[in-house]
Design an enzyme around this catalytic site. Structure first.
Site, PDB file in Angstrom:
ATOM      1  N   ASP A  39      -8.423  67.352 -11.515  1.00 20.39           N
ATOM      2  CA  ASP A  39      -8.323  65.945 -11.121  1.00 20.39           C
ATOM      3  C   ASP A  39      -9.715  65.324 -11.068  1.00 20.39           C
ATOM      4  O   ASP A  39     -10.031  64.560 -10.168  1.00 20.39           O
ATOM      5  CB  ASP A  39      -7.628  65.814  -9.760  1.00 20.39           C
ATOM      6  CG  ASP A  39      -7.304  64.374  -9.401  1.00 20.39           C
ATOM      7  OD1 ASP A  39      -7.078  63.564 -10.323  1.00 20.39           O
ATOM      8  OD2 ASP A  39      -7.303  64.048  -8.200  1.00 20.39           O
ATOM      9  N   ASP A  56     -12.476  67.626  -3.742  1.00 24.45           N
ATOM     10  CA  ASP A  56     -11.036  67.576  -3.987  1.00 24.45           C
ATOM     11  C   ASP A  56     -10.598  68.686  -4.946  1.00 24.45           C
ATOM     12  O   ASP A  56     -10.135  68.445  -6.045  1.00 24.45           O
ATOM     13  CB  ASP A  56     -10.632  66.201  -4.510  1.00 24.45           C
ATOM     14  CG  ASP A  56      -9.126  65.984  -4.453  1.00 24.45           C
ATOM     15  OD1 ASP A  56      -8.442  66.720  -3.716  1.00 24.45           O
ATOM     16  OD2 ASP A  56      -8.631  65.091  -5.157  1.00 24.45           O
TER      17      ASP A  56
END
Length: 108
Positions: A39, A56
């Site tokens: 991502d 993340d």
């Protein structure tokens, strides 16, 4: 001193080192280890004391073991290249993806 430019990214500002070299090094080293962030985007990149920090990580992907691993690798690269190009940096998505695939498959 790290040279580069600051760009707006939503409510944040992102520092892009000249030619994006540190980010390329990060994604190449990940690919070499057989991983894709999964991502990667400007929203998941921070600069701390001149160091590029990717955040993340819960969706990190094994490029070889995951049936969609190479798709994640390509998406990460394409997302970042698209952003760099919108900011006026000359980056070739196809070349970066080819380098990432080559790195990810060298261990086999």
């Amino acid at each position: 001193m790290v040279r580069g430019r600051w760009f707006a990214c939503g409510a944040n500002r992102v520092f892009v080192p000249t030619h994006g070299v540190p980010l390329v090094v990060v994604v190449l080293r990940l690919a070499e280890a057989g991983w894709a962030h999964g991502d990667l985007s400007p929203y998941n990149l921070l600069v701390d004391d001149g160091r590029l920090v990717a955040i993340d990580w819960p969706q990190i992907v094994d490029v070889i073991g995951n049936p969609q691993g190479f798709e994640f690798l390509e998406r990460d690269a394409t997302t970042m290249v698209t952003w760099f190009r919108r900011k006026g940096l000359d980056v070739d998505a196809g070349e970066l993806v080819a380098d990432l695939v080559a790195e990810a498959t060298t261990r086999f």
